[in-house]
Design a protein around this motif. Structure first.
Motif, mmCIF file in Angstrom:
data_model
loop_
_atom_site.group_PDB
_atom_site.id
_atom_site.type_symbol
_atom_site.label_atom_id
_atom_site.label_comp_id
_atom_site.label_asym_id
_atom_site.label_seq_id
_atom_site.Cartn_x
_atom_site.Cartn_y
_atom_site.Cartn_z
ATOM 1 N N UNK A 31 0.838 -1.202 0.000
ATOM 2 C CA UNK A 31 0.000 0.000 0.000
ATOM 3 C C UNK A 31 0.873 1.253 0.000
ATOM 4 N N UNK A 32 1.908 1.265 0.842
ATOM 5 C CA UNK A 32 2.804 2.418 0.899
ATOM 6 C C UNK A 32 3.454 2.680 -0.457
ATOM 7 N N UNK A 33 3.961 1.620 -1.071
ATOM 8 C CA UNK A 33 4.585 1.779 -2.388
ATOM 9 C C UNK A 33 3.568 2.244 -3.425
ATOM 10 N N UNK A 34 2.360 1.663 -3.390
ATOM 11 C CA UNK A 34 1.336 2.050 -4.352
ATOM 12 C C UNK A 34 0.943 3.508 -4.231
ATOM 13 N N UNK A 35 0.804 3.996 -2.999
ATOM 14 C CA UNK A 35 0.436 5.399 -2.804
ATOM 15 C C UNK A 35 1.539 6.340 -3.268
ATOM 16 N N UNK A 36 2.786 5.995 -2.932
ATOM 17 C CA UNK A 36 3.907 6.831 -3.377
ATOM 18 C C UNK A 36 3.973 6.859 -4.902
ATOM 19 N N UNK A 37 3.741 5.706 -5.512
ATOM 20 C CA UNK A 37 3.732 5.639 -6.978
ATOM 21 C C UNK A 37 2.618 6.496 -7.559
ATOM 22 N N UNK A 38 1.400 6.321 -7.012
ATOM 23 C CA UNK A 38 0.253 7.055 -7.546
ATOM 24 C C UNK A 38 0.411 8.566 -7.384
ATOM 25 N N UNK A 39 1.080 8.999 -6.348
ATOM 26 C CA UNK A 39 1.204 10.429 -6.071
ATOM 27 C C UNK A 39 2.334 11.106 -6.833
ATOM 28 N N UNK A 40 3.510 10.433 -6.912
ATOM 29 C CA UNK A 40 4.709 11.191 -7.278
ATOM 30 C C UNK A 40 5.364 10.829 -8.604
ATOM 31 N N UNK A 41 4.945 9.731 -9.274
ATOM 32 C CA UNK A 41 5.559 9.451 -10.568
ATOM 33 C C UNK A 41 5.100 10.505 -11.588
ATOM 34 N N UNK A 42 5.678 10.476 -12.740
ATOM 35 C CA UNK A 42 5.405 11.514 -13.747
ATOM 36 C C UNK A 42 3.923 11.590 -14.112
ATOM 37 N N UNK A 43 3.259 10.432 -14.134
ATOM 38 C CA UNK A 43 1.832 10.405 -14.465
ATOM 39 C C UNK A 43 0.947 10.476 -13.221
ATOM 40 N N UNK A 44 1.552 10.744 -12.041
ATOM 41 C CA UNK A 44 0.805 10.743 -10.796
ATOM 42 C C UNK A 44 0.072 12.040 -10.528
ATOM 43 N N UNK A 45 -0.565 12.100 -9.351
ATOM 44 C CA UNK A 45 -1.352 13.270 -8.975
ATOM 45 C C UNK A 45 -0.477 14.485 -8.685
ATOM 46 N N UNK A 205 2.955 -5.747 -14.989
ATOM 47 C CA UNK A 205 2.276 -4.460 -14.941
ATOM 48 C C UNK A 205 3.230 -3.317 -14.650
ATOM 49 N N UNK A 206 4.203 -3.577 -13.782
ATOM 50 C CA UNK A 206 5.189 -2.533 -13.460
ATOM 51 C C UNK A 206 5.972 -2.133 -14.703
ATOM 52 N N UNK A 207 6.333 -3.115 -15.516
ATOM 53 C CA UNK A 207 7.049 -2.812 -16.759
ATOM 54 C C UNK A 207 6.161 -1.998 -17.700
ATOM 55 N N UNK A 208 4.868 -2.297 -17.735
ATOM 56 C CA UNK A 208 3.967 -1.524 -18.584
ATOM 57 C C UNK A 208 3.808 -0.093 -18.084
ATOM 58 N N UNK A 209 3.787 0.071 -16.749
ATOM 59 C CA UNK A 209 3.672 1.419 -16.181
ATOM 60 C C UNK A 209 4.873 2.274 -16.598
ATOM 61 N N UNK A 210 6.059 1.663 -16.617
ATOM 62 C CA UNK A 210 7.252 2.408 -17.023
ATOM 63 C C UNK A 210 7.127 2.918 -18.463
ATOM 64 N N UNK A 211 6.401 2.175 -19.287
ATOM 65 C CA UNK A 211 6.282 2.534 -20.697
ATOM 66 C C UNK A 211 5.074 3.429 -20.974
ATOM 67 N N UNK A 212 3.942 3.133 -20.321
ATOM 68 C CA UNK A 212 2.709 3.856 -20.667
ATOM 69 C C UNK A 212 2.103 4.646 -19.507
ATOM 70 N N UNK A 213 2.616 4.450 -18.277
ATOM 71 C CA UNK A 213 2.079 5.179 -17.135
ATOM 72 C C UNK A 213 0.930 4.492 -16.436
ATOM 73 N N UNK A 214 0.475 3.350 -16.938
ATOM 74 C CA UNK A 214 -0.615 2.609 -16.302
ATOM 75 C C UNK A 214 -0.618 1.186 -16.838
ATOM 76 N N UNK A 215 -1.380 0.299 -16.159
ATOM 77 C CA UNK A 215 -1.490 -1.073 -16.625
ATOM 78 C C UNK A 215 -2.837 -1.649 -16.217
ATOM 79 N N UNK A 216 -3.494 -2.289 -17.175
ATOM 80 C CA UNK A 216 -4.765 -2.965 -16.920
ATOM 81 C C UNK A 216 -4.570 -4.241 -16.107
#
Length: 636
Positions: A31-45, A205-216
């Protein structure tokens, strides 16, 4: 299904539970990693390059190391956890992608290797060299495993993941990704959900996020739609306890993210697998069409967690994916439940089946006869103290302890039998007996003890089963030494006065009867007025019905401060009163202070364990008759 087929199924289920057990204790880290990812990566909030630098180290090192440590610890406690973590480090460095799956492999292997080593050298190390051997053996073996995992496991898992990535991209390309639900949804019931989600889907999914910013892919297993559809169908069309419990289960599943809670409902009617599969397919199809996806895994699979890691432009798609899956699952589940004769609402049996899948017992109803518990073999030779526990430690547990103490003495066993409040259970308790409703609290208080549930303190067959087990296992017999108890008549007269025995009473409800008993104790100077409400509160926690037409209402543990002196009042209800679905003809109102009531309570327990005595007391014409029947037990 053949015997061999069932055996394979059980092994797969236990394997899935083991994999799940490596992930579940570490969900907070996900959860901690997911929140940090969702908030601060380039495609984040709130894109922040500096804070986003936390993302890669957490997913590459922290999460796999936690999984590896937990896997090793499951096999061989802390020592296995340390070696498992060392071995996992090799697979982490030996690959370019997050090694969740590699950690699930190397963690348990590390724990198993050090466990085998310790068993080989047990008893062969000279005194004074134990610490040296322990530290060097874990270091050397851990180092060897790290090198092997770096050279072999890491590259191997990387190749496997590459194939899976290619396969997923191919499925996306031709539009057949929704069909993965045909495998994923049944696999969840086999407790392979965490292995699939975190071991396979998350790294891709993590590899897809690096390429497209999200993963189904983060939504293939975590979508709560199929499960909530099943639970809502039970809310509308279920029967019995299944229908009663479904609303609460729906909240826990949908908002708490605990998918395992709907598994028993599917197991009650396996046709519901069709509903969750079609719900999963429709949900994934909707996500594919609308372009849904997450920036990190949803751990746990809660609707709220999904929203937390949804990128700003994907809310409509993700909510639609969950909603469509839920509607399809609900419609099909409703049809199945309305037309199927298999739906009898036996959620308890289904829960037991689920626990058996997980390799654990769902209850302790047959703990003595099977001589097994969730925490290992039941070994009577290790038991020298039996503890009865209840909420306050002065009523039902005292009666149960009195009965079993008598049986232990008659069997000639050297066994201490005491009673206490659950809150006062000692940490080293080995065998604890409680009412069924209180067993979860007792298990939480002393998880390493063997727990036995009873639903009838006065005539439970569990007592004789326990005595038989203790005798047949050659437990040392000795003359049992009871604790010194003051049997002075004056003490008995103070606790149970003749004027506190009430004959031929009638009550319109259980609560009215309990209040009458409490009022008698207050009028007799035994308790403060506040104790009466505490008696009602105690009975709301779990019934004070003891079996054999007897109830013993008393206060909560917190209400002990309201007790001035120990006292007992007896209320005879010849016509009986409905007491939680049971007929009660004798009510013993109890207030205990410093154990002064225990002798009377012991006499009541011993007397009322014989239905013949209960019948005599329930039809007695005078208070003296009742006193004479109870008094006879003082000499036994």
């Amino acid at each position: 299904m053949s015997h061999q087929g069932r055996g394979i199924k059980v092994r797969v289920q236990k394997f899935g539970n083991f994999l799940s057990s490596m992930v579940m204790p570490n969900i907070g880290a996900f959860i901690a990693w997911g929140l940090i990812t969702a908030l601060f990566i380039e495609a984040g909030w709130f894109p922040n390059e500096e804070l986003a630098s936390l993302v890669d180290p957490m997913v590459k090192y922290l999460l796999p190391l936690l999984i590896g440590y937990t896997g090793g610890k499951l096999v061989y406690d802390t020592r296995g956890g340390v070696v498992g973590a060392i071995a996992t480090m090799g697979v982490i460095v030996g690959a370019e992608i997050p090694m969740f799956l590699g950690a699930m492999v190397m963690g348990p292997i590390g724990g198993w290797v050090i466990k085998k080593f310790d068993s080989l050298i047990e008893g062969k190390i000279k005194t004074g060299f134990e610490m040296l051997v322990n530290n060097f053996s874990s270091g050397i073996l851990g180092g060897i495993l790290a090198v092997l995992s770096y050279l072999l496991v890491g590259p191997g898992v990387s190749v496997l993941t590459g194939w899976l990535v290619t396969g997923v991209e191919w499925m996306l390309g031709i539009g057949v990704l929704p069909l993965t639900s045909i495998l994923i949804e049944p696999a969840k019931i086999l407790f392979l959900n965490n292995a699939i989600n975190h071991g396979v889907l998350s790294p891709i999914g993590i590899e897809q996020v690096k390429q497209t910013g999200e993963s189904i892919l983060f939504l293939l297993e975590a979508n709560p739609g199929p499960g909530i559809g099943v639970l809502l169908a039970y809310c509308f069309f279920g029967r019995g306890t299944a229908k009663q419990t479904a609303p609460g289960a729906s909240i826990i599943h949908f908002f708490g993210g605990i998918h395992e809670i709907y598994f028993p409902y599917v197991l009650m009617n396996p046709l519901l697998l069709i509903a969750v599969i079609l719900g999963g397919i429709s949900g994934v199809f909707t996500l594919s069409v609308l372009g849904g996806g997450l920036v990190a895994p949803s751990s746990p699979g809660s609707f709220l967690a999904i929203l937390a890691v949804t990128p700003s432009g994907n809310y409509f798609a993700n909510i639609a994916g969950v909603l469509v899956a839920a509607i399809v699952s609900l419609v099909i589940s409703s049809i199945i439940l309305k037309t199927s004769k298999a739906n009898e609402g036996n959620i308890e049996e289904a829960s037991q089946k689920m626990q058996e899948m997980k390799g654990k017992k769902s209850s302790v109803a047959s703990a003595l006869s099977s001589a097994k518990e969730a925490n290992g073999e039941f070994n009577p030779k290790d038991i020298n103290h039996i503890i009865f526990a209840c909420d306050a430690g002065m009523g039902s547990s005292a009666m149960g302890a009195s009965l079993l103490r008598k049986k232990v003495k008659e069997a000639g066993l050297n066994m201490k039998v005491t009673n206490t409040a659950i809150s006062n259970l000692p940490n080293d308790a080995k065998l604890v007996i409680t009412q069924e409703e209180l067993t979860p609290r007792a298990r939480q208080k002393v998880p390493n003890a063997y727990h036995i549930s009873v639903d009838n303190f006065l005539s439970s067959p569990k007592y004789d089963e326990l005595i038989h087990r203790l005798i047949t296992e050659d437990v040392v017999k000795e003359e049992s030494k009871d604790e010194e108890v003051d049997h002075s008549p004056s003490t008995n007269q103070d606790v149970l006065r003749k004027e506190n025995i009430f004959l031929n009473k009638q009550f319109s409800s259980k609560e009215e009867a309990i209040r009458f008993a409490g009022r008698a104790l207050a009028d007799g100077g035994y308790v403060d007025e506040s104790y009466i409400e505490a008696m009602i509160e105690r009975d709301n926690i779990t019934t004070t019905y003891m079996g054999n037409d007897v109830a013993i209402p008393h206060g909560t543990d917190e209400a002990k401060k309201s007790v001035k002196n120990s006292g007992v009042t007896i209320i005879q209800v010849p016509e009986g009163i409905d007491y939680d679905g049971q007929k009660v003809r004798l009510i013993f109102g109890i207030a205990g202070k410093d154990g002064g009531h225990l002798e009377i309570l012991s006499a009541i327990a011993i007397t009322c364990s014989e239905m013949e005595n209960v019948e005599k007391m329930a039809t007695a014409k005078t208070a003296d008759e009742i006193l004479s029947i109870i008094g006879a037990s003082f000499e036994k």
